[in-house]
Design a protein around this motif. Structure first.
Motif, PDB file in Angstrom:
ATOM      1  N   PRO A  67       0.887  -1.255   0.125  1.00  0.00           N
ATOM      2  CA  PRO A  67      -0.076   0.011   0.039  1.00  0.00           C
ATOM      3  C   PRO A  67       0.894   1.105  -0.208  1.00  0.00           C
ATOM      4  O   PRO A  67       1.939   1.279   0.539  1.00  0.00           O
ATOM      5  CB  PRO A  67      -0.885  -0.207   1.320  1.00  0.00           C
ATOM      6  CG  PRO A  67       0.146  -1.125   2.209  1.00  0.00           C
ATOM      7  CD  PRO A  67       0.709  -1.914   1.200  1.00  0.00           C
ATOM      8  N   ALA A  68       0.507   2.344  -0.700  1.00  0.00           N
ATOM      9  CA  ALA A  68       1.026   3.661  -0.829  1.00  0.00           C
ATOM     10  C   ALA A  68       1.129   4.220   0.762  1.00  0.00           C
ATOM     11  O   ALA A  68       0.307   3.900   1.518  1.00  0.00           O
ATOM     12  CB  ALA A  68       0.353   4.603  -1.476  1.00  0.00           C
ATOM     13  N   PRO A  69       2.177   5.040   1.160  1.00  0.00           N
ATOM     14  CA  PRO A  69       2.248   5.517   2.458  1.00  0.00           C
ATOM     15  C   PRO A  69       1.383   6.497   2.770  1.00  0.00           C
ATOM     16  O   PRO A  69       1.093   7.323   1.703  1.00  0.00           O
ATOM     17  CB  PRO A  69       3.850   5.844   2.570  1.00  0.00           C
ATOM     18  CG  PRO A  69       4.178   6.337   1.116  1.00  0.00           C
ATOM     19  CD  PRO A  69       3.479   5.228   0.336  1.00  0.00           C
ATOM     20  N   ASN A  70       0.884   6.559   3.902  1.00  0.00           N
ATOM     21  CA  ASN A  70      -0.051   7.685   4.334  1.00  0.00           C
ATOM     22  C   ASN A  70       0.574   9.023   4.664  1.00  0.00           C
ATOM     23  O   ASN A  70       0.847   8.998   5.987  1.00  0.00           O
ATOM     24  CB  ASN A  70      -1.162   7.023   5.173  1.00  0.00           C
ATOM     25  CG  ASN A  70      -2.351   8.009   5.624  1.00  0.00           C
ATOM     26  OD1 ASN A  70      -2.278   9.265   5.356  1.00  0.00           O
ATOM     27  ND2 ASN A  70      -3.387   7.508   6.075  1.00  0.00           N
ATOM     28  N   TRP A  71       0.880   9.831   3.863  1.00  0.00           N
ATOM     29  CA  TRP A  71       1.732  10.915   4.137  1.00  0.00           C
ATOM     30  C   TRP A  71       0.948  12.001   5.363  1.00  0.00           C
ATOM     31  O   TRP A  71       1.617  12.403   5.963  1.00  0.00           O
ATOM     32  CB  TRP A  71       2.303  11.811   2.998  1.00  0.00           C
ATOM     33  CG  TRP A  71       2.963  11.031   2.211  1.00  0.00           C
ATOM     34  CD1 TRP A  71       3.166  10.398   1.126  1.00  0.00           C
ATOM     35  CD2 TRP A  71       4.548  10.590   2.508  1.00  0.00           C
ATOM     36  NE1 TRP A  71       4.121   9.654   0.702  1.00  0.00           N
ATOM     37  CE2 TRP A  71       5.134   9.995   1.509  1.00  0.00           C
ATOM     38  CE3 TRP A  71       5.215  11.062   3.646  1.00  0.00           C
ATOM     39  CZ2 TRP A  71       6.233   9.365   1.351  1.00  0.00           C
ATOM     40  CZ3 TRP A  71       6.565  10.601   3.634  1.00  0.00           C
ATOM     41  CH2 TRP A  71       7.215   9.826   2.610  1.00  0.00           C
ATOM     42  N   GLY A  72      -0.287  11.916   5.019  1.00  0.00           N
ATOM     43  CA  GLY A  72      -0.949  12.836   6.090  1.00  0.00           C
ATOM     44  C   GLY A  72      -0.849  12.413   7.260  1.00  0.00           C
ATOM     45  O   GLY A  72      -0.596  13.221   8.056  1.00  0.00           O
ATOM     46  N   ARG A  73      -1.176  11.056   7.734  1.00  0.00           N
ATOM     47  CA  ARG A  73      -0.768  10.820   8.805  1.00  0.00           C
ATOM     48  C   ARG A  73       0.507  10.890   9.461  1.00  0.00           C
ATOM     49  O   ARG A  73       0.682  11.105  10.650  1.00  0.00           O
ATOM     50  CB  ARG A  73      -1.286   8.992   8.716  1.00  0.00           C
ATOM     51  CG  ARG A  73      -1.603   8.504  10.274  1.00  0.00           C
ATOM     52  CD  ARG A  73      -1.982   7.170  10.269  1.00  0.00           C
ATOM     53  NE  ARG A  73      -1.765   6.609  11.443  1.00  0.00           N
ATOM     54  CZ  ARG A  73      -2.329   5.095  11.710  1.00  0.00           C
ATOM     55  NH1 ARG A  73      -2.867   4.493  10.656  1.00  0.00           N
ATOM     56  NH2 ARG A  73      -2.292   4.822  12.827  1.00  0.00           N
ATOM     57  N   ARG A  74       1.418  10.581   8.638  1.00  0.00           N
ATOM     58  CA  ARG A  74       2.890  10.724   8.823  1.00  0.00           C
ATOM     59  C   ARG A  74       3.101  11.919   9.336  1.00  0.00           C
ATOM     60  O   ARG A  74       3.898  12.562  10.356  1.00  0.00           O
ATOM     61  CB  ARG A  74       3.748  10.273   7.744  1.00  0.00           C
ATOM     62  CG  ARG A  74       3.923   8.563   7.559  1.00  0.00           C
ATOM     63  CD  ARG A  74       4.969   8.330   6.528  1.00  0.00           C
ATOM     64  NE  ARG A  74       4.843   6.941   6.290  1.00  0.00           N
ATOM     65  CZ  ARG A  74       5.786   6.406   5.484  1.00  0.00           C
ATOM     66  NH1 ARG A  74       6.793   7.021   4.894  1.00  0.00           N
ATOM     67  NH2 ARG A  74       5.800   4.964   5.511  1.00  0.00           N
ATOM     68  N   LYS A 115       1.098  14.339  10.397  1.00  0.00           N
ATOM     69  CA  LYS A 115       0.315  14.679  11.532  1.00  0.00           C
ATOM     70  C   LYS A 115       1.067  14.030  12.980  1.00  0.00           C
ATOM     71  O   LYS A 115       1.281  14.946  13.905  1.00  0.00           O
ATOM     72  CB  LYS A 115      -0.913  14.135  11.697  1.00  0.00           C
ATOM     73  CG  LYS A 115      -2.056  14.386  12.899  1.00  0.00           C
ATOM     74  CD  LYS A 115      -3.236  13.522  12.762  1.00  0.00           C
ATOM     75  CE  LYS A 115      -3.215  12.147  12.793  1.00  0.00           C
ATOM     76  NZ  LYS A 115      -4.479  11.420  12.947  1.00  0.00           N
ATOM     77  N   TRP A 116       1.706  12.895  12.865  1.00  0.00           N
ATOM     78  CA  TRP A 116       2.416  12.441  14.139  1.00  0.00           C
ATOM     79  C   TRP A 116       3.569  13.112  14.102  1.00  0.00           C
ATOM     80  O   TRP A 116       4.053  13.159  15.395  1.00  0.00           O
ATOM     81  CB  TRP A 116       2.538  11.032  13.814  1.00  0.00           C
ATOM     82  CG  TRP A 116       1.233  10.223  14.077  1.00  0.00           C
ATOM     83  CD1 TRP A 116       0.411   9.525  13.258  1.00  0.00           C
ATOM     84  CD2 TRP A 116       0.845   9.712  15.525  1.00  0.00           C
ATOM     85  NE1 TRP A 116      -0.658   9.105  14.024  1.00  0.00           N
ATOM     86  CE2 TRP A 116      -0.444   9.175  15.136  1.00  0.00           C
ATOM     87  CE3 TRP A 116       1.143  10.197  16.634  1.00  0.00           C
ATOM     88  CZ2 TRP A 116      -1.106   8.549  16.487  1.00  0.00           C
ATOM     89  CZ3 TRP A 116       0.381   9.785  17.759  1.00  0.00           C
ATOM     90  CH2 TRP A 116      -0.660   9.105  17.665  1.00  0.00           C
TER      91      TRP A 116
END
Length: 445
Positions: free
Chosen positions: A119-126, A128-129
């Motif tokens: 799966p493609a990385p979830n940049w928005g979540r990264r 945010k954290w």
């Protein structure tokens, strides 16, 4: 059950691992020869052929392309003997393993070896954290820094020992004292900073900073001011000394019994209650200036003073710690006038606060920590003062030269025996305005 000769052995080696599609296991057995086959079966008196050895015991033979190869099956096609065609085909698939799926590597399972695509990385979540982590680190660092710096304050002045105090007014009043303390200075430092080697300490400058709703007001108290020494309780002896109507210079009160008597004397002669006391010595003053990289000043007129070490040209220039101390201590270059010196002190302290209380210093650890370390080790405050109050004082000092801020000398009407006499009428009006937190209209020399 399979009734063909040798079916038991063939079944033993002909079945796959069970990971193949149902369709492959459902294909009928095909045998050349024999009933239903296209070739002749064993003749009379002939023995059925012996079952072939399992693949791992059979001799290696050249691999024969098979119609099922390339569809996710085992390297040996769908033959049980290692890839060669012996005329027997169960239609079963061998070695499908976990990569079979529906259609093997080229089917709907997709990907090499039947693995699902990553799966493609979830940049928005990264992001945010990452931001949350940085905020937590900054918060923890700020809290730790606050308690570290607050613990370094030298709370040595006990204002509860001051008697007969005026009523509290609006706003906050700080008594800021620059002492000639040489504490912590080596002989080389004393020589470099032109401080001399006198024992003890005396007040070199005194100011009242009022922080209120109408902008900060900085009032310099000339150390040669003529004041009355009131009754007081000794800071160390605890003994009460009655007033005798004795007049002397303001800085003599500090020399006689320290900060507590100085506060008592200022309150008695002005009628203004002092909320906090802040004192800094020569060494701390110079170290703070050096820690922030110097203070830029615009000196209107060149002057020299051998006693303080001052030697300045007119114009804008950045003063280091040694030069800054010489600048605020110079008095003989101005015909011995303490009023001219206090104006220079006001101007310099406002510039110092303006360059210290800035985001460039506060959020830059390479400036903040050296500045705080240099100042806090030598700053003396009252027992009720914390780092928060000290920070408010610096920001109020910064606002003295901007907005509604005002700086002035205590109004003087003349002199007596070489001491400066305050203008009682103007001082009374000034104090009333400060107490009521009103705009200051009184001016001083």
């Amino acid at each position: 059950m399979n009734e063909w000769p040798g079916s038991d052995n063939r079944d033993q080696y002909g079945r796959g691992s069970g990971a193949e599609p149902e369709g492959a296991r459902a294909m009928p057995h095909v045998r050349r020869g024999g009933p239903g086959g296209s070739g002749p079966g064993p003749g009379p008196g002939q023995q059925p052929p012996e079952p072939p050895l399992p693949p791992h015991l059979s001799p290696r033979r050249p691999s024969v392309p098979h119609q099922n190869q390339g569809q996710g099956h085992a390297p040996y096609g769908n033959s049980y003997d290692g890839g060669h065609n012996d005329g027997y085909n169960t239609g079963q698939v061998y070695g499908g393993g976990r990569g079979g799926g529906q259609g093997g590597s080229g089917g709907q399972g997709g990907g090499q070896g039947g693995r699902a695509p990553r799966p493609a990385p979830n940049w928005g979540r990264r992001i945010k954290w990452t931001v949350l982590t940085l905020v937590v680190v900054l918060l923890v660092t700020s809290v730790a820094t606050y308690f570290w710096a607050d613990g370094k304050l030298r709370r040595e002045v006990d204002l509860s020992k001051v008697i007969d105090r005026p009523e509290e007014g609006d706003g906050t009043n700080y008594l800021i004292v620059g002492s000639d303390s040489r504490e912590g200075m080596s002989d080389e430092d004393k020589k470099k900073l032109h401080t001399g080697s006198a024992e003890g300490k005396r007040t070199d400058s005194m100011m009242i900073l009022h922080d209120g709703g109408n902008g900060p007001t900085l009032v310099s108290l000339p150390r040669d001011s003529d004041v009355e020494i009131p009754s007081f309780v000794g800071s160390k002896s605890g003994k009460k000394y009655a007033a005798r109507g004795r007049h002397t210079k303001l800085n003599a009160a500090y020399a006689e019994d320290g900060p507590e008597l100085l506060v008592r004397t200022v309150e008695h002669n002005t009628g203004l209650r002092i909320d906090h006391y802040v004192e800094i010595g020569f060494a701390g003053f110079a170290n703070i200036v050096d820690a922030i990289g110097g203070v830029e000043m615009d000196i209107p007129k060149a002057f020299k003073d051998k006693k303080s070490g001052a030697d300045f040209q007119a114009g804008k220039q950045t003063l280091n710690g040694e030069q800054a101390l010489a600048f605020v201590r110079t008095r003989y270059a101005f015909a011995g006038s303490d009023l001219d010196r206090t104006k220079n002190q006001q101007k310099f302290l406002a510039a110092l606060a303006g360059q210290t209380a800035t985001p460039g210093t506060i959020i830059n650890p390479f400036k903040l920590y050296p500045t705080m370390s240099a100042g806090l080790d030598t700053v003396i405050v009252d027992k009720d003062m914390g780092l928060w109050s000290l920070g408010q004082m610096f920001f109020a000092m910064k606002g003295v030269t901007g907005g509604d801020g005002k700086s002035m000398n205590m109004p003087v009407s003349g002199s007596r025996g070489g001491n400066l006499v305050w203008d009682k009428s103007k001082v009374s009006k000034l104090v009333d305005q400060l107490k009521n937190d009103e705009p200051v209209t009184v001016s001083g020399d």
